[in-house]
Design a protein around this motif. Structure first.
Motif, short mmCIF file in Angstrom:
data_model
loop_
_atom_site.label_atom_id
_atom_site.label_comp_id
_atom_site.label_asym_id
_atom_site.label_seq_id
_atom_site.Cartn_x
_atom_site.Cartn_y
_atom_site.Cartn_z
N THR A 111 0.85 -1.19 0.00
CA THR A 111 0.00 0.00 0.00
C THR A 111 0.89 1.24 0.00
O THR A 111 2.07 1.17 0.33
N LEU A 112 0.31 2.36 -0.35
CA LEU A 112 1.03 3.63 -0.33
C LEU A 112 0.48 4.45 0.83
O LEU A 112 -0.72 4.71 0.90
N ASP A 113 1.36 4.83 1.76
CA ASP A 113 0.92 5.56 2.95
C ASP A 113 1.26 7.04 2.83
O ASP A 113 2.36 7.41 2.43
N ALA A 114 0.29 7.87 3.21
CA ALA A 114 0.50 9.32 3.31
C ALA A 114 0.49 9.67 4.78
O ALA A 114 -0.45 9.32 5.50
N ILE A 115 1.53 10.35 5.26
CA ILE A 115 1.66 10.66 6.69
C ILE A 115 1.72 12.17 6.85
O ILE A 115 2.56 12.85 6.25
N LEU A 116 0.82 12.69 7.66
CA LEU A 116 0.76 14.12 7.93
C LEU A 116 0.84 14.33 9.44
O LEU A 116 -0.06 13.95 10.17
N ALA A 117 1.95 14.91 9.90
CA ALA A 117 2.17 15.05 11.34
C ALA A 117 2.75 16.41 11.72
O ALA A 117 3.31 16.57 12.79
N ASP A 118 2.61 17.40 10.82
CA ASP A 118 3.19 18.72 11.08
C ASP A 118 2.13 19.81 11.00
O ASP A 118 1.05 19.62 10.43
N ARG A 119 2.49 20.97 11.53
CA ARG A 119 1.61 22.13 11.42
C ARG A 119 1.65 22.64 9.97
O ARG A 119 2.62 22.42 9.26
#
Length: 199
Positions: free
Chosen positions: A146-154
């Motif tokens: 699978t392709l993961d998108a990670i968003l953890a910033d302001r």
């Protein structure tokens, strides 16, 4: 490279996961920050449909899956037209167009190989049969990726980033060059793939 190997074995323990943008991974144990938003682009069911379509359309020409750690044939043989019509010429377009959808949506690892075959549908030969079977075998062995998108910033820490590269006359048959482009939202602990191009 085999992306599942990159994600599981090659990543040094000291290197944070956020420094490795755009890895297509299979069950990697890379830790993410607690407040991260993770979206998985999961095309596993569709890839299974592609494999079934290939098997059904190929019929008795299908002899089983070969070992394939990459989507392209890795030897030095060219894409040259052998002059002998391929046995899969009647089904090639249907299979390639179905696989192309998966490649564009969530499988950038197969995009170049799929586009290279798509450019040669009009002059299909036995060498293309071999390359199509290699691509489908690779899909079979990596169907759970699978392709993961990670968003953890302001928001203020994120930026739109374009990565690009090209080769010069990399195609042996016609000396065509290939350009690759990746557009993503990138931050210190974020990577969201927006678009990929290989042509």
């Amino acid at each position: 490279c085999n992306h599942s190997v990159c994600a599981k074995k090659v990543v040094p323990e000291s290197l944070p996961w956020c420094r490795i943008p755009g890895i297509v991974k299979e069950g990697a144990d890379l830790s993410t920050p607690r407040d991260a938003k993770v979206v998985s682009y999961d095309m596993t069911d569709f890839v299974s449909q592609c494999l079934e379509t290939y098997k059904n359309l190929a019929g008795k020409e299908f002899k089983g899956w070969c070992k394939a750690s990459t989507p392209s044939v890795s030897d030095d043989s060219s894409f040259a037209n052998t002059g002998i019509k391929g046995r899969l010429s009647d089904i090639a377009l249907k299979v390639i167009m179905k696989v192309l959808y998966a490649a564009r949506m969530a499988r950038p690892d197969i995009l170049k190989a799929t586009c290279a075959l798509g450019r040669r549908v009009a002059s299909w030969c036995t060498e293309r049969d071999r390359r199509l079977h290699r691509l489908m075998s690779y899909l079979f062995h990596t169907s759970k990726i699978t392709l993961d998108a990670i968003l953890a910033d302001r928001l203020e820490d994120l930026q739109l980033t374009l990565f690009c590269d090209a080769d010069y006359a990399g195609e042996k048959e016609d000396s065509k060059s290939t350009s690759g482009v990746v557009l993503a939202i990138v931050g210190p602990a974020s990577f969201v793939l927006l678009s990929t191009i290989s042509k």
